[in-house]
Design a protein around this motif. Sequence first.
Motif, PDB file in Angstrom:
ATOM      1  N   ARG A   1      -0.208  43.281-118.431  1.00  0.00           N
ATOM      2  CA  ARG A   1      -0.104  44.664-117.974  1.00  0.00           C
ATOM      3  C   ARG A   1      -1.473  45.313-118.012  1.00  0.00           C
ATOM      4  O   ARG A   1      -2.226  45.177-118.990  1.00  0.00           O
ATOM      5  CB  ARG A   1       0.869  45.457-118.840  1.00  0.00           C
ATOM      6  CG  ARG A   1       2.333  45.262-118.455  1.00  0.00           C
ATOM      7  CD  ARG A   1       3.195  46.379-119.010  1.00  0.00           C
ATOM      8  NE  ARG A   1       2.685  47.685-118.603  1.00  0.00           N
ATOM      9  CZ  ARG A   1       2.557  48.729-119.416  1.00  0.00           C
ATOM     10  NH1 ARG A   1       2.898  48.633-120.675  1.00  0.00           N
ATOM     11  NH2 ARG A   1       2.087  49.886-118.963  1.00  0.00           N
TER      12      ARG A   1
ATOM     13  N   TRP B   1      -5.007  50.318-127.355  1.00  0.00           N
ATOM     14  CA  TRP B   1      -5.614  50.006-126.053  1.00  0.00           C
ATOM     15  C   TRP B   1      -7.007  50.635-125.929  1.00  0.00           C
ATOM     16  O   TRP B   1      -7.890  50.083-125.255  1.00  0.00           O
ATOM     17  CB  TRP B   1      -4.695  50.396-124.892  1.00  0.00           C
ATOM     18  CG  TRP B   1      -4.354  51.847-124.677  1.00  0.00           C
ATOM     19  CD1 TRP B   1      -3.192  52.465-124.997  1.00  0.00           C
ATOM     20  CD2 TRP B   1      -5.175  52.851-124.041  1.00  0.00           C
ATOM     21  NE1 TRP B   1      -3.219  53.803-124.625  1.00  0.00           N
ATOM     22  CE2 TRP B   1      -4.428  54.053-124.018  1.00  0.00           C
ATOM     23  CE3 TRP B   1      -6.443  52.844-123.487  1.00  0.00           C
ATOM     24  CZ2 TRP B   1      -4.920  55.241-123.484  1.00  0.00           C
ATOM     25  CZ3 TRP B   1      -6.944  54.030-122.952  1.00  0.00           C
ATOM     26  CH2 TRP B   1      -6.184  55.203-122.951  1.00  0.00           C
TER      27      TRP B   1
ATOM     28  N   SER C   1      -1.250  60.348-120.818  1.00  0.00           N
ATOM     29  CA  SER C   1      -0.064  59.786-120.166  1.00  0.00           C
ATOM     30  C   SER C   1       0.295  58.409-120.711  1.00  0.00           C
ATOM     31  O   SER C   1       1.355  57.874-120.396  1.00  0.00           O
ATOM     32  CB  SER C   1      -0.305  59.681-118.654  1.00  0.00           C
ATOM     33  OG  SER C   1      -0.600  60.946-118.105  1.00  0.00           O
ATOM     34  N   HIS C   2      -0.592  57.833-121.530  1.00  0.00           N
ATOM     35  CA  HIS C   2      -0.368  56.480-122.048  1.00  0.00           C
ATOM     36  C   HIS C   2      -0.340  56.483-123.570  1.00  0.00           C
ATOM     37  O   HIS C   2      -0.741  55.513-124.206  1.00  0.00           O
ATOM     38  CB  HIS C   2      -1.462  55.544-121.534  1.00  0.00           C
ATOM     39  CG  HIS C   2      -1.516  55.459-120.045  1.00  0.00           C
ATOM     40  ND1 HIS C   2      -0.728  54.606-119.312  1.00  0.00           N
ATOM     41  CD2 HIS C   2      -2.254  56.164-119.139  1.00  0.00           C
ATOM     42  CE1 HIS C   2      -0.987  54.757-118.019  1.00  0.00           C
ATOM     43  NE2 HIS C   2      -1.912  55.702-117.896  1.00  0.00           N
TER      44      HIS C   2
ATOM     45  N   PHE D   1      -3.823  48.996-116.514  1.00  0.00           N
ATOM     46  CA  PHE D   1      -3.713  50.334-115.958  1.00  0.00           C
ATOM     47  C   PHE D   1      -3.852  50.265-114.438  1.00  0.00           C
ATOM     48  O   PHE D   1      -4.481  49.341-113.900  1.00  0.00           O
ATOM     49  CB  PHE D   1      -4.795  51.241-116.546  1.00  0.00           C
ATOM     50  CG  PHE D   1      -4.612  51.511-118.007  1.00  0.00           C
ATOM     51  CD1 PHE D   1      -3.512  52.227-118.466  1.00  0.00           C
ATOM     52  CD2 PHE D   1      -5.518  51.047-118.947  1.00  0.00           C
ATOM     53  CE1 PHE D   1      -3.317  52.469-119.816  1.00  0.00           C
ATOM     54  CE2 PHE D   1      -5.352  51.292-120.298  1.00  0.00           C
ATOM     55  CZ  PHE D   1      -4.245  51.998-120.736  1.00  0.00           C
TER      56      PHE D   1
ATOM     57  N   ASP E   1       2.177  56.309-125.679  1.00  0.00           N
ATOM     58  CA  ASP E   1       3.074  55.315-126.292  1.00  0.00           C
ATOM     59  C   ASP E   1       3.064  53.993-125.535  1.00  0.00           C
ATOM     60  O   ASP E   1       3.979  53.181-125.693  1.00  0.00           O
ATOM     61  CB  ASP E   1       4.505  55.874-126.350  1.00  0.00           C
ATOM     62  CG  ASP E   1       4.580  57.147-127.186  1.00  0.00           C
ATOM     63  OD1 ASP E   1       3.985  57.147-128.280  1.00  0.00           O
ATOM     64  OD2 ASP E   1       5.216  58.120-126.752  1.00  0.00           O
ATOM     65  N   ASP E   2       2.048  53.769-124.735  1.00  0.00           N
ATOM     66  CA  ASP E   2       1.996  52.585-123.877  1.00  0.00           C
ATOM     67  C   ASP E   2       1.760  51.325-124.709  1.00  0.00           C
ATOM     68  O   ASP E   2       0.820  51.240-125.493  1.00  0.00           O
ATOM     69  CB  ASP E   2       0.877  52.747-122.847  1.00  0.00           C
ATOM     70  CG  ASP E   2       1.087  51.879-121.628  1.00  0.00           C
ATOM     71  OD1 ASP E   2       1.560  50.739-121.793  1.00  0.00           O
ATOM     72  OD2 ASP E   2       0.790  52.351-120.516  1.00  0.00           O
ATOM     73  N   ASN E   3       2.622  50.325-124.512  1.00  0.00           N
ATOM     74  CA  ASN E   3       2.539  49.049-125.226  1.00  0.00           C
ATOM     75  C   ASN E   3       1.689  48.038-124.464  1.00  0.00           C
ATOM     76  O   ASN E   3       1.869  46.831-124.574  1.00  0.00           O
ATOM     77  CB  ASN E   3       3.954  48.490-125.425  1.00  0.00           C
ATOM     78  CG  ASN E   3       4.007  47.475-126.560  1.00  0.00           C
ATOM     79  OD1 ASN E   3       3.361  47.646-127.589  1.00  0.00           O
ATOM     80  ND2 ASN E   3       4.771  46.407-126.360  1.00  0.00           N
ATOM     81  N   ILE E   4       0.729  48.535-123.710  1.00  0.00           N
ATOM     82  CA  ILE E   4      -0.012  47.721-122.752  1.00  0.00           C
ATOM     83  C   ILE E   4      -0.811  46.593-123.419  1.00  0.00           C
ATOM     84  O   ILE E   4      -1.037  45.547-122.806  1.00  0.00           O
ATOM     85  CB  ILE E   4      -0.943  48.630-121.917  1.00  0.00           C
ATOM     86  CG1 ILE E   4      -1.425  47.915-120.654  1.00  0.00           C
ATOM     87  CG2 ILE E   4      -2.117  49.138-122.743  1.00  0.00           C
ATOM     88  CD1 ILE E   4      -2.084  48.844-119.656  1.00  0.00           C
TER      89      ILE E   4
ATOM     90  N   ASN F   1       0.017  52.233-130.768  1.00  0.00           N
ATOM     91  CA  ASN F   1      -0.293  51.682-129.447  1.00  0.00           C
ATOM     92  C   ASN F   1      -1.398  52.463-128.733  1.00  0.00           C
ATOM     93  O   ASN F   1      -2.245  51.902-128.033  1.00  0.00           O
ATOM     94  CB  ASN F   1       0.966  51.683-128.571  1.00  0.00           C
ATOM     95  CG  ASN F   1       1.985  50.666-129.028  1.00  0.00           C
ATOM     96  OD1 ASN F   1       1.635  49.722-129.725  1.00  0.00           O
ATOM     97  ND2 ASN F   1       3.240  50.856-128.641  1.00  0.00           N
ATOM     98  N   TYR F   2      -1.376  53.779-128.912  1.00  0.00           N
ATOM     99  CA  TYR F   2      -2.321  54.666-128.225  1.00  0.00           C
ATOM    100  C   TYR F   2      -3.761  54.291-128.562  1.00  0.00           C
ATOM    101  O   TYR F   2      -4.626  54.191-127.683  1.00  0.00           O
ATOM    102  CB  TYR F   2      -2.004  56.095-128.646  1.00  0.00           C
ATOM    103  CG  TYR F   2      -2.795  57.192-127.978  1.00  0.00           C
ATOM    104  CD1 TYR F   2      -2.893  57.282-126.597  1.00  0.00           C
ATOM    105  CD2 TYR F   2      -3.397  58.186-128.753  1.00  0.00           C
ATOM    106  CE1 TYR F   2      -3.594  58.316-125.996  1.00  0.00           C
ATOM    107  CE2 TYR F   2      -4.090  59.230-128.159  1.00  0.00           C
ATOM    108  CZ  TYR F   2      -4.191  59.287-126.781  1.00  0.00           C
ATOM    109  OH  TYR F   2      -4.874  60.319-126.190  1.00  0.00           O
TER     110      TYR F   2
END
Length: 832
Positions: free
Chosen positions: A306, A56, A294-295, A308, A297-300, A52-53
């Motif tokens: 979604r 995005w 800070s993101h 930022f 593991d963000d699944n954005i 994920n990292y």
Amino acid sequence: MRAPGGSDWQWRREIMGCLAVAFLLCSILALAAADPAPGRRIHTLFSVECNNYFDWQTVGLMHSFRISGHVGPITRLLSCTDEQLGSYGGMDLAPTHVVPSMSKHPVTGDWYPAINKPAGVVHWLNHSEDAKKVDWVVILDADMIIRKPLLPWDLGAEKGKPVSASYGYLIGCDNILAQLHTAHPEFCDKVGGLIAMHIDDLRAMAPLWLSKTEEVRQDKEHWATNITGDIYSSGWISEMYGYSFGAAEVGLRHKINDDVMLYPGYTPRAGVEPSLLHYGLGFKVGNWSFGKASHRDDNIVYDCNRLFPAPPHPDVVRGMNANEDEARGFLLSVECINTINAGLVLHHEKRACPKPKSDYVSFLNYLLKPSAHSKKASETVNAEQQEPRPYPKIHTLFSAECSAYFDWQTVGLVHSFKLSGQPGYITRLLSCSEKDLKSYKGMDLAPTHLVPSMSVHPLTGDWYPAINKPAAVLHWLHHVVTDVDFLVILDADMIMRGPITPWEFNAERGHPVSAPYNYLIGCDNELAQLHTRHPEACDKVGGVIIMHIEDVRALAPLWLFKTEEVRADKAHWATNITGDQYAHGWISEMYGYSFGAAEIELRHRIRDDIMLYPGYVPQEGSEPRVLHYGLEFSVGDWKFDKADWRNENMTSKCWRKFPEPPDPSTLTTSDRGERRRDEISIECISTINQALDIHHRKHGCVAAATTTTTTTAANSSIAFGSRGEAKQGSEEAVVVEKSVDREALNSFMASNRRRSVLERFKRLPVISLSPRYWMIALWTLLVSCFLLVISAIYSRQRNHHENGGTKKISRRRNKLLAEEESNGSSQSLDQP
């Protein structure tokens, strides 16, 4: 109705001719389409992992790539294990070349994901068809935003000279780390981020990039912060050193461009518009902040709509209490996140997510309109600065002779040039007689242009080596093809401390810049009246010259001629006329320059802050860019005079150096000006000694008992950026002094050199043709075969046609003969 006889064959022949021409035209068009711009085919690469990292980051980079106008294809080097690849859902995010993951090293088991970058590049070179049809490769990191096209030739890249951004914290290039891991530590460039490189250079360097990364990663003994610059002492930047050491191994020297890339949160220099934003560090604007870590593991990418957190609106940023450059920096930070979020909006829309509704999304949609990119650019730069004027091209020249005296001066000047951040290249104008050249051993000391020596004048027999300077400049102009705009002309007995550029010192065509030589009193008396038609235009200048190339072309012949003229005017060599304390015409060349410039009314802008003689007190608040050690100077009981070393061989004998000046910490004077004078004097000789140390190591000298390496910032109280911006108190002022087991070091370096030789033997070029020429050959063969077939058909049809006609004629002739014979027989029977 078919045309009779020969017309039938003519019709067939015309049809076949048309087909042949059409086939040939198609071949030419196909060839043109296959190679639309030979020599300028660009391919962009960036390395990621399947998580994920990086997904995005990929969305943001790909969106910026599409709107920036950057040319050529782009490929994501996706490092995945087989298990990860089976469940990975982001294959549609970018054109992708899948690479086996090396995050966990297959041999050592070391977990180091950064090694995937060189491993991915090597895999792409060996397995991708795209790598066979490209001339230039631009390599980026995933955490970047492209703002403008990155054209290697516009950035100044050449084959053998890639372009990259400065990574000044790679202090291992200056200490034992480079000595251990490359046979050419003097070639180690502290660079990274952006790489614009010719494909042939990448093929030579990439395997070493990977192997040197592995090597540095395993060298845990030298992971310390004071050796690597890694604040975590964890070996995390081993890949960066792998690149620098790999490039050094194959002799690649980088053109370092400090303007092309900016970290959001940093303030851009005035007038500079970065082409890349590298958001590798955290940054903030007011109370808003962003940090990519800070993101992690963000699944954005996969969560519909979604984004930022929105940064402040540009109008809000403009209202902040900040100066112009700080405000531009804030706006670039805002632009960075807005670009990533705009890419996410488009990505979610592509995945059929419901359209979100918010003021921020509406703003992003506005940015996504076809005309929005120019609007976005105007958010960060004034209208008059949207197309900043490109900096002119610069070339630095200095004159020398093929002697030991000039060799050690050359070593010092060239070393300081490399440290100074001076744009462009440097060339030594080496004046040698044919006899001296046969035994001269210093051709590798600097990039060199050979000039016939005029030390003994070919007509008068006058011995005057100083005339070689104008003669060499004139020779270079006549024999070198160049596209530079400005020349910087120095003397060999100089040390550069920072860039010398026309834009900073305000040189322009018709108005060169130079330093004051006030002792040239002949500009004010009868000497000038005798030797120039415009004595009022005589400027008392010399030392450093910054001049437009067209002005140099006009001046150089007169510089040489006036030097000869003043040298021959022995009646006016007196000290009270020339200012020459020895009254022997030694400064005739200096007058030749001033009188030659006066002849064409070339008036100088005189800068007394550009050059300083060691031993003189510098101006308050100024830092000279050049130290000219032409006169004797001292610090306490220690002194230096270059004339004392005229016959000393400092470069060919191992570990020769000048007596060390006092340690700056021992200076006792309380006068601020005197202290700076002494510090600068110490710096001058320390720099030359450092250059000699590097030179001796380069030439295989290994007898020293201790290795002492000092970074540039430690030697000097001031460091300069590439555009001349002074940086006081550089954080890179690190001194590494480490006693080394010399036998172990020699063994390690010898092993490295043997491996380097083997690696280079394996990389010996195979004689082959490029894909373009293979394609030309293939199409030529096909067209030739086609024409041969047509010719064969033509011949067969023609023979058939001719044979058929012959048979008909024969049958008809036989029939007529038979009839004649029959008639003859009948007539004979009827006769009485």
